[in-house]
Structures are given as structure tokens and as C-alpha cells.
Design a protein around this motif. Sequence first.
Motif, PDB file in Angstrom:
ATOM      1  N   UNK A 181       0.733  -1.286  -0.016  1.00 52.96           N
ATOM      2  CA  UNK A 181       0.013  -0.055   0.087  1.00 52.96           C
ATOM      3  C   UNK A 181       0.918   1.335   0.135  1.00 52.96           C
ATOM      4  N   UNK A 182       1.945   1.263   0.958  1.00 50.36           N
ATOM      5  CA  UNK A 182       2.809   2.444   0.754  1.00 50.36           C
ATOM      6  C   UNK A 182       3.688   2.582  -0.586  1.00 50.36           C
ATOM      7  N   UNK A 183       4.079   1.412  -1.054  1.00 47.81           N
ATOM      8  CA  UNK A 183       4.543   1.697  -2.578  1.00 47.81           C
ATOM      9  C   UNK A 183       3.741   2.112  -3.273  1.00 47.81           C
TER      10      UNK A 183
ATOM     11  N   UNK B 211       4.416   9.843  -7.272  1.00 47.36           N
ATOM     12  CA  UNK B 211       5.193  10.978  -6.668  1.00 47.36           C
ATOM     13  C   UNK B 211       6.796  10.811  -6.803  1.00 47.36           C
ATOM     14  N   UNK B 212       7.428  11.986  -6.467  1.00 44.46           N
ATOM     15  CA  UNK B 212       9.017  11.855  -6.572  1.00 44.46           C
ATOM     16  C   UNK B 212       9.536  11.167  -5.274  1.00 44.46           C
ATOM     17  N   UNK B 213       8.814  10.780  -4.527  1.00 45.26           N
ATOM     18  CA  UNK B 213       9.348  10.077  -3.315  1.00 45.26           C
ATOM     19  C   UNK B 213       9.569   8.520  -3.796  1.00 45.26           C
ATOM     20  N   UNK B 214      10.746   8.217  -3.927  1.00 45.96           N
ATOM     21  CA  UNK B 214      10.628   6.783  -4.627  1.00 45.96           C
ATOM     22  C   UNK B 214      11.418   5.741  -3.475  1.00 45.96           C
ATOM     23  N   UNK B 215      11.853   6.224  -2.292  1.00 47.22           N
ATOM     24  CA  UNK B 215      12.498   5.625  -1.388  1.00 47.22           C
ATOM     25  C   UNK B 215      11.329   4.300  -0.913  1.00 47.22           C
TER      26      UNK B 215
ATOM     27  N   UNK C  81      10.106   0.299   3.082  1.00 45.92           N
ATOM     28  CA  UNK C  81       8.457   0.355   3.288  1.00 45.92           C
ATOM     29  C   UNK C  81       8.109  -0.563   4.177  1.00 45.92           C
ATOM     30  N   UNK C  82       8.576  -1.710   4.492  1.00 47.92           N
ATOM     31  CA  UNK C  82       8.227  -2.730   5.541  1.00 47.92           C
ATOM     32  C   UNK C  82       8.636  -2.186   6.702  1.00 47.92           C
ATOM     33  N   UNK C  83       9.927  -1.588   6.903  1.00 45.87           N
ATOM     34  CA  UNK C  83      10.509  -1.215   8.301  1.00 45.87           C
ATOM     35  C   UNK C  83       9.580  -0.076   8.665  1.00 45.87           C
ATOM     36  N   UNK C  84       9.041   0.918   7.780  1.00 48.81           N
ATOM     37  CA  UNK C  84       8.182   1.974   8.331  1.00 48.81           C
ATOM     38  C   UNK C  84       6.814   1.349   8.741  1.00 48.81           C
ATOM     39  N   UNK C  85       6.343   0.334   7.981  1.00 51.31           N
ATOM     40  CA  UNK C  85       4.964  -0.380   8.574  1.00 51.31           C
ATOM     41  C   UNK C  85       5.369  -0.820   9.855  1.00 51.31           C
ATOM     42  N   UNK C  86       6.512  -1.632  10.098  1.00 46.26           N
ATOM     43  CA  UNK C  86       6.550  -2.158  11.676  1.00 46.26           C
ATOM     44  C   UNK C  86       6.769  -1.190  12.463  1.00 46.26           C
TER      45      UNK C  86
END
Length: 578
Positions: A435-437, A443-447, A454-459
Motif C-alpha cells: 500500500x505504501x509503495x 510521486x517524486x518520493x521513490x524510497x 516500506x516494511x520497516x516503516x510499517x513495522x
Amino acid sequence: MDAMLMMLAAFAGYIVMYQLYGRYIGRKIFALSGQAPVPAKEMEDGVDYVPTKKEIIFGHHFTSIAGTGPIVGPAIAVIWGWVPAMIWIFVGSIMMGAVHDFGALILSMRNQGKSVSEITSKYINPRTKLFFFVVVFLDLLIITAIFGLVIAVIFNMYPASVLPVWLEVPIAMWLGFMIYRRGANALTWSIVALVLMYATVVLGTYLPIKLSAIGGLPPTGIWTVALLVYAFIASTLPVTTLLQPRDFINSHQLLVALALMVIGVFAATFSGSQLHIVAPAVQAAPEGAPPMLPFLFITIACGAISGFHSLVSSGTTAKQVESENDSLFVGYGSMLTEAVLSTLVIVAVAAGIGLGYHTGEGATLTGIDAWSTHYSSWAAAKGLGSKIAAFVYGAANMIEAAGIPHAVALAIMGVFVASFAGTTMDTATRIERYALTELFSNSPIRIFENKYVSTAVAVFLAGCLAFSSGGDGKGALSLWPLFGCINQILAALVLTTVTVYLKQRGGLSWIISGIPAIFLGAMTVWAILINQGMYMEKGNMLLSSLNLLVLCVSLWVAAEAIIKFLKTEAGTPATEAS
């Protein structure tokens, strides 16, 4: 009514309706074709997109959507009576839940395995994407945090389950290696893996693991940290390494658990135990409980219809189904199988608990006294541990009637619940990564294209929520009152999207999803409004603000969908909906 007859009547109904209604929807409404292109083959990458046999993907899909949802919901809703609970499970699963799950799966498979947020953007309009994501994100965040706590609570309540649950991980990875690297027969070796897992259940009965506080963290906090770390690792591995083989084992574990409970029902019915439903048929106003209408439809979610299922359908499952023809078995069939589980939960908490209930004072109660003690009030029955205990003890009582020692039966059911919760937890983490991806894809945010980031952010966000109340990891309970309404409004919105899609295909086929969308949407908005008044009265600004946000976002998406529906004519190309 005799518990066995109720169970058999419900089971027969599920089978008949799958053959009649389910196949009709697949053949006539969605026009399934084995020749249609599917994302699993067109976008195969060996990590997330992997063509998979329907029996294996059924195992993943079912164990992911099940979790503890079809257990805790019915285990508390029975306080309003077993009759309304069973009617909602039976009718809801056939006419709403299975249509919702199957519809979300088909739409995702016909759109490169994209999420429901992207699909809604396509079939309604791009403005809905961000609003829809708010509902999806809150749903996934609460699930990831709360299911870590659920497993931690189970480990604390049933220490015999700890060893088997953790040992299932290496067993599953070994099974994945044998199937995908050595070409071993999936069914044969999964049965071997299942036998090994049940051997660890017996081992866990004699080697229970109960933690003490470490560094100021209580046991639930320690387990929550460990489970979040596990969720990160498991959700970034290729699906063939752990997700598929573990869920294949869990699907077999489900069949064993269901079989044991069914055998237990027969054994208790024809033995001196005499299994009878001791819960009241209808109890409209239990002490301290909210009104049965609309909250019955919010409390029992996964057993009847759940928005989270659409996230699994469009998140992981759509990327693995290798033929459209398999989608009916996986999508519609999994929901009815979950209804079977919820039916057995009703039997366990409405009848099985009457076979023997141990109070905190050391007394053992039976019959209506046992049920009335556990369900003396809403406050007594609604706690997380209380919900789980009602099912585990009721099911263990029935299994014991079949000749299995009570301690082993408790371990079997404890492992069963924890294993399913673990599957849901890391699947939710993987879906949140998707979902985050997708959200930042244009958008310009490609990280967030990096799966580890993205998994680290979710956790990390789930961990922040879990420990927001302190070291016990119970912070997610602060948002738990919102989950039921968020989950059900998500289901109503997904059904609305399916309805717009079917309107484009022509005819009156949209009715099969449109009527459920209207009913569930109305019930959920009603509940949200009641909750809003309660939160404001108590001065709870956090719940009041988030509840109001969910209401506004949902009404916005629904309004956009209604406008689109009214403007849509049969044969409208999907691109015009973009």
C-alpha cells in the motif's frame, strides 16, 4: 436446539450455496475464464508474483483472512444470543462476505494485482485513492499491532503453545525448500510437516515456556517486540520461502482442528456429557452491552464479512492465483470455510463451555451456570483474554470428549489460534508495504519502492502504536474500539466499487454487491454515529477525532461512488472511470 443438528444444518447450507450461488456468480456475473491473463504469470518475479496451485494459495488466503477474527467476534457476540449470531454468520457469509472477497480478488486479478485503493481510483475516480488509503492504512496499522498483542496474550495464557508456534517457522521453511527446490510432492510433504508440528505440540505440553519480565518489559511486551521483528523478516522473504509453506501447513492444521471439534461434538452428543446449547437463544439487552442493532454486524466481522479480506484478496492472493477459474475456490470458498470455523466457535462458546468451566476461585461449573458466569456482563465477556479463553476452553472440552487429554487439547487450540494470528500479522505487514509503495508510486518520493524501507516503516508505526501505552505492548487497545467500524466500512466501500464495476458490465448483476453494500454501509454508519456520541461524552478526543475522520472519508468515497454509479452506463470502458 441440539448443538450437533445446528452445526450439521449450517454445514449443509454452506455446501449447497457454494454449488448454487457461488458457481452462479462465477459463471454468470464475473464470467470466469481459464484463458484470461493473470498477474501471477504476466508479472512473475519469484518474490511476490508467483503462480501457485489453488490448494496452496487457498491455504495462504484462508489462514490470512481468518486469524483470530472469526473467533473473537462470535465469542463475544453470542452474548446477544446464539440465534442472531448464527443468522448473521450464515446469511452474511454467503450473500455478502463471499461476494466481497471474491469480487475484490477478481477486480485485482484483472488489474495487475493492484490494491483496492488503486482499483477504487480506477473505477470511481482518482480523488478517492487518498481517502480510501486512509481507511486501509488505519485498518492495517491496528491489525499489525493488535495481532502481535493477541499472540503475546496467547503465549502468556497458554505457555504450552510457545514452542510449537516458533518451531513451525523452520518446519515451514524446510517444507518450502523440499517443494520448490527439490520438487517434492506438496501434499505428501505438507502432511509430514504437519505431523512434525503436532509432535511439537505434544512437546510444548511438557515443555511450556513462560517468560518473566526482562529489563522492565513485561512478558506481553517482550513477545510483541519479538513478533514485530518476525513480521518484518517474514513479510520481506519471497512468498515461497515461508508464507506459502507455512500457510499450507496452517490450512492442514485448520482441517485437523475443525475435524477434532466436529468429532468432539459427536462424541459429546452421544456420550454422557450430552452437548447442548446452554446460551440463551436471544438476549437483546445484556448488562452493559451496546444495542444489538447495529453492533451485532460490527462485532461479528470476519465470520460474516470483513474489509480486511479485500486487502488480502488484492494484496497477496491476486498475485499468486494462476487461473481465473481457481478464484472461485480461493475467494468464495475461503469465506465459507471461515463461516464453518465461526459456526464451530458458536458451538464451542454456546455449548462446549457448558461441559466444564473453571472459575478463578477453583470451582468447576457446568451447563447454564458455566455460560452465565463467563458472560455475566458485557464488561466480563469483552476482554481480549476472555474472548480467546471462551473459545479455547469450550473447544478443548469438546475435543476432550473425543478422548484427547484436556492439557493437550488446550495446547492444540492455543497453537491453532496463535498460528492463524501470526499469519494475519505478517500478511498485513506485507500488504501495508504494498500500500505504501502504491501510494507514492506517482510521486517524486521513490524510497518506498525499496521493500525493506516500506516494511520497516510499517513495522515501526505498528510498534509505536503497540508501545504508546507503555512497555506491555497494549497500546493498540486504545484504537481497538475503532477497528470494527473501520473494518466494516472498508468492506462496504469495496462492495460499492464492485457494484460500479458490475454496472459497467451491464444488466442488473450489480445488485448482488449493491444491496450488501447499502445494508452494511447503513449499519456501520449507524454504529459510527453512536460511537461518536459516546466518545464525545467521555471526552476521548483521540477516538472522537479518528472516528469522525473515518466517517467523513467514508461518506466522501460513498458519495463519489454513487455519482459515478448514476453516470455509468453498461459498456463504459474502465479507462473512463480513471
